[in-house]
Design a protein around this motif. Structure first.
Motif, short mmCIF file in Angstrom:
data_model
loop_
_atom_site.label_atom_id
_atom_site.label_comp_id
_atom_site.label_asym_id
_atom_site.label_seq_id
_atom_site.Cartn_x
_atom_site.Cartn_y
_atom_site.Cartn_z
N PRO A 61 0.83 -1.21 0.00
CA PRO A 61 0.00 0.00 0.00
C PRO A 61 0.87 1.25 0.00
O PRO A 61 1.90 1.31 0.67
N ASP A 62 0.45 2.26 -0.75
CA ASP A 62 1.18 3.53 -0.79
C ASP A 62 0.34 4.55 -1.54
O ASP A 62 -0.74 4.23 -2.06
N LYS A 63 0.82 5.77 -1.63
CA LYS A 63 0.14 6.81 -2.37
C LYS A 63 0.14 6.49 -3.86
O LYS A 63 1.02 5.78 -4.35
N SER A 64 -0.84 7.06 -4.57
CA SER A 64 -0.98 6.80 -6.00
C SER A 64 -1.20 8.10 -6.76
O SER A 64 -2.06 8.91 -6.40
N ASP A 65 -0.40 8.28 -7.83
CA ASP A 65 -0.59 9.45 -8.68
C ASP A 65 -1.93 9.38 -9.42
O ASP A 65 -2.60 10.40 -9.61
N PHE A 66 -2.31 8.17 -9.85
CA PHE A 66 -3.57 8.02 -10.58
C PHE A 66 -4.76 8.41 -9.70
O PHE A 66 -5.73 8.99 -10.18
#
Length: 395
Positions: free
Chosen positions: A184-189
């Protein structure tokens, strides 16, 4: 130890991912690896630090099967004679060459391992699963001649035993994923749709993947303007389905994505992963989604039901559309359920389906086969020393 790996690099599919991830992990652990695959001579070689990369000529190849050219057997034999590997590991590409490998490796006295990928449904509930059963029947006599065949679950092992493959020649080593890479992590999309709930399917757009059942259920459920369904992948059904289910329904056709970073970014943007397959082996796409902490919904085809037990929502392969019509609105209206299931999915992968554990079990298998080979050569008088030249790698 030198491993000659026979696998796939294109077109993109689960077998390609499996071969890439395992061989890279073996290289990281200090093994020598040569990669043999069906490819044009002009194809660009990969950057991995292989001892050698051997192109085998072919007449046709697809995501499912390969037709080698008549001279491919001779080229393979010559390559193995020159490379003199300690083990040959074939990530079976469903080609006629798979049936010649035992004879070739016996001639060269090289232990032979197979990974058998074809999907299945243990209950044979549909025409597609019956077709896959024929594949198992076709391969069983040949797999009995391999030194070891890797399968992904007890169900798959039991099926091959019933078809005549000796139990001692079958090793259960489930697929695994890199849980640091798939996390899990941040997503640009996600920044494009910050207020939307995102659902994702990843895989081939083919009959056995049953994508149309998902698309129908999505349309019937009327998920609303704040829900998006990403379809990651491509296949022969794409031109038929894409005009019928599109952005008006909140469906975004992403296409096939080879770049891992982009695929992982899309997975991290999602809340729910859905796999409606009629037949499966052990889906790497499912494990990748679980690793990224998505709530997962999948049918009990192949080993997927076993993977998701108590960690996700498991569907029957029959009447998938009706089941999803009930489940999709439930997940949309109760985001706390998706959060809980996402945590359970991640924990399940960490517990049992990591790439690290997968490769460690593979190391043990290689070592056992190598020791058997040396014992055999010693007893037959072909070597005079009882000491094995390969030692288990120290952690």
């Amino acid at each position: 130890m030198h491993i000659a790996w026979l696998g796939k690099k294109s077109p993109f599919c689960g077998n390609v991912t499996y071969s890439r991830e395992i061989t890279n992990a073996l290289l990281d652990r200090g093994y020598k690896v040569s990669f043999l695959h069906f490819s044009e001579e002009s194809d660009e070689s990969s950057p991995e630090n292989y001892v050698a990369e051997v192109n085998l000529p072919f007449l046709y190849k697809s995501q499912i099967y390969t037709i080698p050219s008549p001279k491919s057997t001779k080229i393979l034999l010559k390559a193995l004679q020159d490379l003199q590997p300690d083990i040959v590991h074939a990530s079976l590409t469903l080609s006629p060459l798979d049936f010649r490998l035992p004879e070739i490796c016996q001639q060269l006295k090289i232990p032979l391992v197979a990974t058998f990928h074809p999907p299945f449904d243990s209950l044979w509930r549909n025409i597609k699963s019956s077709t896959q059963y024929l594949t198992y029947q076709l391969y069983a006599p040949s797999l009995a001649k391999y030194d070891q065949t890797i399968v992904f679950s007890e169900l798959q092992k039991d099926l091959l035993i019933k078809l005549g493959v000796p139990a001692e020649k079958l090793a259960i080593i489930p697929n695994g994923v890199d849980t640091q890479k798939y996390s899990p992590d941040k997503s640009d999309f996600k920044n494009k749709y910050p207020n939307d709930q995102i659902y994702v399917y990843q895989g081939r757009i083919a009959v056995e993947k049953n994508v149309e059942s998902l698309l129908k259920a999505w349309k019937y459920a009327e998920m609303g303007k704040n829900a998006k369904l990403l379809i990651i992948g491509d296949g022969h059904l794409t031109p038929t389905l894409k005009p019928l289910y599109n952005q008006e329904d909140g469906i975004i056709w992403v296409g096939a994505i080879v770049d891992d970073e982009k695929r992982i970014d899309l997975l991290r943007s999602a809340d729910v992963f859905i796999l409606p397959s009629l037949v499966e082996g052990l889906s790497l796409s499912l494990l990748e989604a679980m690793g990224c902490g998505l709530a997962c919904v999948a049918t009990d085809a192949g080993a997927d039901g076993e993977v998701l037990a108590h960690a996700g929502i498991v569907l029957s392969t029959q009447d998938v559309t009706s089941q999803l019509k009930t489940i999709l609105p439930l997940l949309a209206h109760h985001p706390e359920i998706t959060t809980l299931l996402g945590k359970k999915a991640r924990n399940r992968v960490l517990e049992k389906y990591t790439l690290k554990n997968n490769v460690t079990k593979l190391e043990q298998l290689y070592l056992e086969l190598s020791n058997k080979k040396v014992k055999f050569l010693h007893n037959s008088g072909e070597i005079s020393s009882p000491f094995y030249p390969f030692k288990k790698r120290k952690e």
